[in-house]
Enzyme design. Sequence first.
Site, PDB file in Angstrom:
ATOM      1  N   LYS A 114       0.860  -1.188   0.000  1.00 54.82           N
ATOM      2  CA  LYS A 114       0.000   0.000   0.000  1.00 54.82           C
ATOM      3  C   LYS A 114       0.896   1.237   0.000  1.00 54.82           C
ATOM      4  CE  LYS A 114      -0.495   1.660   3.669  1.00 54.82           C
ATOM      5  NZ  LYS A 114      -0.015   2.975   4.147  1.00 54.82           N
ATOM      6  N   GLY A 172       6.222   1.675   6.163  1.00 58.06           N
ATOM      7  CA  GLY A 172       5.247   2.638   5.681  1.00 58.06           C
ATOM      8  C   GLY A 172       4.481   2.212   4.453  1.00 58.06           C
ATOM      9  N   GLY A 188       2.338  -0.652   4.583  1.00 59.92           N
ATOM     10  CA  GLY A 188       1.199  -1.454   5.001  1.00 59.92           C
ATOM     11  C   GLY A 188       1.377  -2.945   4.943  1.00 59.92           C
ATOM     12  N   ASP A 209      -4.997   1.026   8.649  1.00 58.67           N
ATOM     13  CA  ASP A 209      -4.776   0.724   7.236  1.00 58.67           C
ATOM     14  C   ASP A 209      -5.514  -0.525   6.764  1.00 58.67           C
ATOM     15  OD1 ASP A 209      -3.162   2.885   6.630  1.00 58.67           O
ATOM     16  OD2 ASP A 209      -1.295   1.824   7.062  1.00 58.67           O
TER      17      ASP A 209
END
Length: 274
Positions: free
Chosen positions: A11, A94, A96, A127
């Site tokens: 992500k 960072g 996900g 998330d």
Amino acid sequence: MTTAEVFAPAKINLTLHVTGHRADGYHLLDSLVGFADVGDRLRLTNAAELSLSVSGLFAAGVPQDATNLVWRAAQAVGWTGHIALDKGLPHGAGIGGGSSDAAALLTALRAQGLAVSPELPLALGADVPVCMQAIASRMQGIGEQITPAALPTLPVLLVNPGIAVPTGQVFAALTERNNAPMPVDIPVFDGVEDCAGWLGAQRNDLQQAAISVAPEIARVLGDLGATRNALMARMSGSGSTCFALYPSMKAAHFAAYEIGAEHPDWWCVATELR
């Protein structure tokens, strides 16, 4: 279900505006998210007890017990079996990874008829709801407001310098927590360059805070921005993975060669976002 194999894509936060801070400690966000063609893979096999094994490039340091989010997701829906996690994404990066793993597991189990309560994804992490959609989306609030977004296919280079950045430390270093959101309407983009131009006018409000925690991020951003044909460069999420957009996959692969030759110890992958 006897065995199921599922993909958990990376992500990427193309934007991340921190727009407020609630009394309960949660931050309000406004973020445009895309999903890459690279990620982790899970193999799920029914068994009498829940277990987890981790392999792959980034297996080192990944917990194989109830502290792993994918374990907690399986436990929450009452599924027992073995989860074989092939960790292709760096963790604490960072992008996900853990949230996408949990979302992929829940999506697979729901497809097999197990009940997944609407509240569960957000309870597992901010998330997880957007990762369950796994399509380009705008996420707002504390992660519960998801709106699909129309994005062109974006050639991108992802770079991680091998530094795990704890999200809590980044938020603790944040100096301003009440920033402007993105524009109300996200335009329909006329290609990659148009999209990159619009993104360049947006922000990741965690970027400077993350640099204060892990200064190497600034080097990654500088090197990405200096690659040939880079349209824009930014950090994803709370770091330390950064990305740059390019007009074509050929340009992204060339940039990967540039970065990889100078920093052979960095994770450097040219891919596409959708």
